[in-house]
Scaffold this motif. Structure first.
Motif, PDB file in Angstrom:
ATOM      1  N   GLY A 421      65.338  48.542 -30.975  1.00 23.37           N
ATOM      2  CA  GLY A 421      64.369  47.555 -31.451  1.00 23.37           C
ATOM      3  C   GLY A 421      64.907  46.134 -31.404  1.00 23.37           C
ATOM      4  O   GLY A 421      66.112  45.892 -31.372  1.00 23.37           O
ATOM      5  N   ALA A 422      63.962  45.166 -31.395  1.00 22.24           N
ATOM      6  CA  ALA A 422      64.340  43.754 -31.371  1.00 22.24           C
ATOM      7  C   ALA A 422      64.432  43.178 -32.772  1.00 22.24           C
ATOM      8  O   ALA A 422      64.959  42.084 -32.963  1.00 22.24           O
ATOM      9  N   GLY A 423      63.893  43.873 -33.766  1.00 18.12           N
ATOM     10  CA  GLY A 423      63.907  43.346 -35.124  1.00 18.12           C
ATOM     11  C   GLY A 423      62.909  42.226 -35.342  1.00 18.12           C
ATOM     12  O   GLY A 423      63.091  41.397 -36.246  1.00 18.12           O
ATOM     13  N   LEU A 424      61.837  42.176 -34.511  1.00 19.68           N
ATOM     14  CA  LEU A 424      60.863  41.097 -34.612  1.00 19.68           C
ATOM     15  C   LEU A 424      59.440  41.594 -34.832  1.00 19.68           C
ATOM     16  O   LEU A 424      58.529  40.777 -35.030  1.00 19.68           O
ATOM     17  N   GLY A 425      59.226  42.917 -34.793  1.00 17.02           N
ATOM     18  CA  GLY A 425      57.871  43.458 -34.876  1.00 17.02           C
ATOM     19  C   GLY A 425      57.159  43.058 -36.149  1.00 17.02           C
ATOM     20  O   GLY A 425      56.060  42.470 -36.130  1.00 17.02           O
ATOM     21  N   LEU A 426      57.754  43.362 -37.310  1.00 14.36           N
ATOM     22  CA  LEU A 426      57.115  43.044 -38.586  1.00 14.36           C
ATOM     23  C   LEU A 426      57.131  41.540 -38.861  1.00 14.36           C
ATOM     24  O   LEU A 426      56.264  41.032 -39.582  1.00 14.36           O
ATOM     25  N   THR A 427      58.092  40.815 -38.280  1.00 15.76           N
ATOM     26  CA  THR A 427      58.075  39.354 -38.404  1.00 15.76           C
ATOM     27  C   THR A 427      56.843  38.773 -37.740  1.00 15.76           C
ATOM     28  O   THR A 427      56.158  37.898 -38.291  1.00 15.76           O
ATOM     29  N   ILE A 428      56.535  39.282 -36.551  1.00 16.60           N
ATOM     30  CA  ILE A 428      55.328  38.823 -35.837  1.00 16.60           C
ATOM     31  C   ILE A 428      54.078  39.190 -36.624  1.00 16.60           C
ATOM     32  O   ILE A 428      53.136  38.393 -36.746  1.00 16.60           O
ATOM     33  N   VAL A 429      54.057  40.406 -37.179  1.00 17.83           N
ATOM     34  CA  VAL A 429      52.898  40.846 -37.963  1.00 17.83           C
ATOM     35  C   VAL A 429      52.679  39.919 -39.158  1.00 17.83           C
ATOM     36  O   VAL A 429      51.548  39.485 -39.435  1.00 17.83           O
ATOM     37  N   GLN A 430      53.739  39.592 -39.856  1.00 12.79           N
ATOM     38  CA  GLN A 430      53.604  38.731 -41.043  1.00 12.79           C
ATOM     39  C   GLN A 430      53.171  37.315 -40.654  1.00 12.79           C
ATOM     40  O   GLN A 430      52.335  36.705 -41.337  1.00 12.79           O
ATOM     41  N   ARG A 431      53.699  36.771 -39.549  1.00 13.77           N
ATOM     42  CA  ARG A 431      53.313  35.425 -39.117  1.00 13.77           C
ATOM     43  C   ARG A 431      51.827  35.377 -38.771  1.00 13.77           C
ATOM     44  O   ARG A 431      51.119  34.435 -39.137  1.00 13.77           O
ATOM     45  N   ILE A 432      51.334  36.370 -38.057  1.00 13.59           N
ATOM     46  CA  ILE A 432      49.919  36.388 -37.684  1.00 13.59           C
ATOM     47  C   ILE A 432      49.048  36.533 -38.928  1.00 13.59           C
ATOM     48  O   ILE A 432      48.000  35.894 -39.052  1.00 13.59           O
ATOM     49  N   ALA A 433      49.492  37.394 -39.852  1.00 12.60           N
ATOM     50  CA  ALA A 433      48.725  37.566 -41.091  1.00 12.60           C
ATOM     51  C   ALA A 433      48.649  36.255 -41.869  1.00 12.60           C
ATOM     52  O   ALA A 433      47.591  35.886 -42.403  1.00 12.60           O
ATOM     53  N   GLN A 434      49.757  35.526 -41.946  1.00 10.66           N
ATOM     54  CA  GLN A 434      49.770  34.253 -42.668  1.00 10.66           C
ATOM     55  C   GLN A 434      48.821  33.245 -42.033  1.00 10.66           C
ATOM     56  O   GLN A 434      48.166  32.469 -42.739  1.00 10.66           O
ATOM     57  N   LEU A 435      48.730  33.245 -40.710  1.00 10.66           N
ATOM     58  CA  LEU A 435      47.799  32.340 -40.036  1.00 10.66           C
ATOM     59  C   LEU A 435      46.349  32.638 -40.413  1.00 10.66           C
ATOM     60  O   LEU A 435      45.496  31.747 -40.356  1.00 10.66           O
ATOM     61  N   HIS A 436      46.061  33.870 -40.794  1.00  9.19           N
ATOM     62  CA  HIS A 436      44.705  34.274 -41.159  1.00  9.19           C
ATOM     63  C   HIS A 436      44.503  34.326 -42.668  1.00  9.19           C
ATOM     64  O   HIS A 436      43.461  34.799 -43.127  1.00  9.19           O
ATOM     65  N   GLY A 437      45.500  33.872 -43.414  1.00  4.57           N
ATOM     66  CA  GLY A 437      45.373  33.922 -44.869  1.00  4.57           C
ATOM     67  C   GLY A 437      45.450  35.321 -45.429  1.00  4.57           C
ATOM     68  O   GLY A 437      44.976  35.575 -46.543  1.00  4.57           O
ATOM     69  N   ALA A 438      46.043  36.243 -44.676  1.00  7.14           N
ATOM     70  CA  ALA A 438      46.130  37.647 -45.095  1.00  7.14           C
ATOM     71  C   ALA A 438      47.491  37.929 -45.723  1.00  7.14           C
ATOM     72  O   ALA A 438      48.448  37.159 -45.573  1.00  7.14           O
ATOM     73  N   VAL A 439      47.564  39.074 -46.411  1.00  8.40           N
ATOM     74  CA  VAL A 439      48.791  39.497 -47.105  1.00  8.40           C
ATOM     75  C   VAL A 439      49.216  40.857 -46.564  1.00  8.40           C
ATOM     76  O   VAL A 439      48.392  41.786 -46.478  1.00  8.40           O
ATOM     77  N   VAL A 440      50.504  40.974 -46.220  1.00  9.11           N
ATOM     78  CA  VAL A 440      51.045  42.227 -45.678  1.00  9.11           C
ATOM     79  C   VAL A 440      51.850  42.921 -46.774  1.00  9.11           C
ATOM     80  O   VAL A 440      52.650  42.277 -47.467  1.00  9.11           O
ATOM     81  N   SER A 441      51.640  44.215 -46.902  1.00  5.97           N
ATOM     82  CA  SER A 441      52.403  45.000 -47.879  1.00  5.97           C
ATOM     83  C   SER A 441      52.763  46.342 -47.261  1.00  5.97           C
ATOM     84  O   SER A 441      52.080  46.838 -46.358  1.00  5.97           O
ATOM     85  N   LEU A 442      53.863  46.942 -47.763  1.00  6.91           N
ATOM     86  CA  LEU A 442      54.343  48.246 -47.287  1.00  6.91           C
ATOM     87  C   LEU A 442      54.148  49.280 -48.383  1.00  6.91           C
ATOM     88  O   LEU A 442      54.382  49.000 -49.560  1.00  6.91           O
ATOM     89  N   GLU A 443      53.733  50.473 -48.000  1.00  2.00           N
ATOM     90  CA  GLU A 443      53.521  51.561 -48.965  1.00  2.00           C
ATOM     91  C   GLU A 443      53.753  52.886 -48.265  1.00  2.00           C
ATOM     92  O   GLU A 443      54.108  52.931 -47.075  1.00  2.00           O
ATOM     93  N   ALA A 444      53.568  53.968 -49.015  1.00  2.74           N
ATOM     94  CA  ALA A 444      53.804  55.314 -48.455  1.00  2.74           C
ATOM     95  C   ALA A 444      52.777  55.618 -47.374  1.00  2.74           C
ATOM     96  O   ALA A 444      51.636  55.155 -47.413  1.00  2.74           O
ATOM     97  N   GLY A 445      53.204  56.449 -46.389  1.00 15.26           N
ATOM     98  CA  GLY A 445      52.349  56.756 -45.265  1.00 15.26           C
ATOM     99  C   GLY A 445      51.487  57.991 -45.472  1.00 15.26           C
ATOM    100  O   GLY A 445      51.060  58.309 -46.591  1.00 15.26           O
ATOM    101  N   ILE A 446      51.257  58.745 -44.404  1.00 15.11           N
ATOM    102  CA  ILE A 446      50.362  59.904 -44.414  1.00 15.11           C
ATOM    103  C   ILE A 446      50.943  60.997 -45.293  1.00 15.11           C
ATOM    104  O   ILE A 446      52.106  61.399 -45.139  1.00 15.11           O
TER     105      ILE A 446
END
Length: 462
Positions: A421-446
């Motif tokens: 991995g590049a270590g940038l995937g979730l960084t990109i996700v958070q940056r895009i979310a911030q541009l849209h005024g959204a909030v990213v959170s992590l929780e348990a999966g399936i």
């Protein structure tokens, strides 16, 4: 190159202040003229009244007949003036003109004049404005009865000339004072704007990367909010430059490793004479180039996301349809790798404001991370809520320890054991979310295992 239309602040202030003085000067001119005219009229009216009384004193009654005894010298005084035309009239009780002008302006709007009453009024004679004094002389105690109307009038040339001279005597000093005030205003404005010149000199003397705050010592109170905003901007810019420098340094460090590996494997392949060793080196080179290509791609995406902050144009989108299309695109590729992708929409309306390309990039990164580090199932969920809409990408993989939930959003951060991995995937996700005024959170999966990334978008503005 088009010419930039710039206006001097000093010039604008001076012009506006002078424009404020101009109507005041005109108003004072008008007040001076009419004030002078008023007092001059009062003086001339008193003189006119005295002449009227003097003429009335010359009225005599003999055997019931009224006549006027005016000496030649007095008659000349009643008819001559250097600037104005003088005229008079005496009317007996029967309405006959016994002395002076036959044509005299009447008492306009006057119902009559009572015995012993004096009136001063305006009129027009021979096309000129005149001022007239009228006195009703009672004949009590004489052999006649009734009243004699005595009128003395004059033109207004002398009054107006004196009013003009008096006005000029007042206005000329006022004009000189206005010019002196304009010069004082120009000087005062120049002195008042001196701090701006000093600020300009300070800023022009700075080096390109000198982002220290602008000193506030000696700055006027009116400039403080302006300088505070400049310093706030410089602080944000310094933080952005520092973050960019750290990012470039980290990117260079991350690229250095695969490049060094490629070089080492290439040199080993060239140095060996055994085909098996050369083949093994070529495989390692291919793997390193794939890793480096993935890192470069992520860096370009992150740079594009950062650049979109100034050009972002949000449009109304259907969140359900957007996520469904991404799920359809990824499903065949995931099945090849043995990963099953599902989609679920909860709620009818998941409208939102966003940039479709950036949101697709965000989902692509979430799905790529889920299939790269997750298990065998990925579930994409869109749920409409009263507060907006939630996008959720869940998997049944090993997940991320809760102690590292914050660290994984830091650029180039990798979990233990992650070498591809590049270590940038979730960084990109958070940056895009911030541009849209959204909030990213992590929780348990399936099924309570794995990882789920939830992105909450606010309600679109109506």
């Amino acid at each position: 190159m088009s010419k930039v239309n710039t206006q001097s602040l000093r010039r604008q202030l001076i012009v506006r202040m002078l424009w404020m003085l101009l109507p005041l000067f005109i108003l004072l001119w008008i007040i001076a003229y009419f004030s002078s005219l008023y007092f001059i009229n009062e003086t001339f009216d008193r003189s006119l009244v005295r002449r009227t009384y003097a003429l009335a004193d010359r009225v005599e009654v003999l055997r019931g007949k009224v006549f006027v005894d005016i000496p030649v010298s007095a008659r000349a005084m009643l008819a001559f003036d250097q600037e104005d035309l003088l005229f008079h009239r005496v009317v007996d009780p029967q309405g006959r003109v016994i002395e002076g002008e036959a044509d005299m302006p009447p008492l306009h709007g006057k119902s009559g004049i009572k015995p012993g009453q004096l009136l001063v009024y305006d009129g027009i004679k021979d096309g000129e404005n005149v001022r007239i004094a009228a006195f009703a002389l009672p004949l009590r105690g004489t052999s006649a009865s009734g009243t004699v109307l005595v009128q003395v009038g004059e033109t207004l040339s002398r009054r107006r000339a004196m009013a003009d001279r008096a006005t000029l005597a007042i206005v000329i000093p006022m004009l000189l004072m206005t010019l002196a005030a304009a010069a004082a205003i120009a000087y005062g404005v120049g002195r008042g704007l001196a701090p701006l010149s000093r600020l300009r000199d300070r800023l022009s003397a700075r080096k390109a990367l000198d982002l220290t705050p602008v000193p506030l010592e000696g700055a006027p109170a009116e400039l403080r909010p302006f300088l505070d905003e400049i310093n706030s901007l410089l602080q944000r810019l310094a933080e952005a430059v520092e973050a960019q420098s750290r990012f470039v340094a980290n990117a260079a460090h991350q690229l250095r490793t695969p490049i060094a590996g490629i070089r080492a494997q290439a040199e080993a392949a060239l140095a060996t004479a055994r085909p098996d060793d050369a083949q093994h080196a070529l495989v390692r080179i291919a793997k390193s180039t794939q890793t480096m290509g993935n890192l470069v791609q992520k860096l370009l995406i992150l740079a594009r996301v950062d650049a979109a902050e100034n050009t972002l144009c949000l449009q109304r989108l259907d969140g359900v349809e957007l996520v469904r299309e991404i799920a359809r695109e990824w499903a065949p590729l995931a099945l090849v790798k043995g990963v099953e992708i599902g989609f679920e929409a909860r709620g009818d309306d998941a409208a939102m404001m966003g940039d479709s390309q950036l949101l697709q990039e965000m989902l692509t990164n979430l799905i790529d991370n889920a299939q790269r580090y997750g298990g065998t199932q990925i579930m994409l969920t869109v749920q409409a809520t009263e507060q907006g809409s939630d996008w959720r990408v869940a998997d049944n993989g090993p997940g991320i320890p809760e102690s590292q939930h914050f660290a994984v959003f830091v650029p180039f951060y990798r979990l233990s054991g992650d070498v591809d991995g590049a270590g940038l995937g979730l960084t990109i996700v958070q940056r895009i979310a911030q541009l849209h005024g959204a909030v990213v959170s992590l929780e348990a999966g399936i099924g309570g295992v794995g990882l789920a990334v939830r992105v909450h978008f606010p309600l679109p503005a109506t």
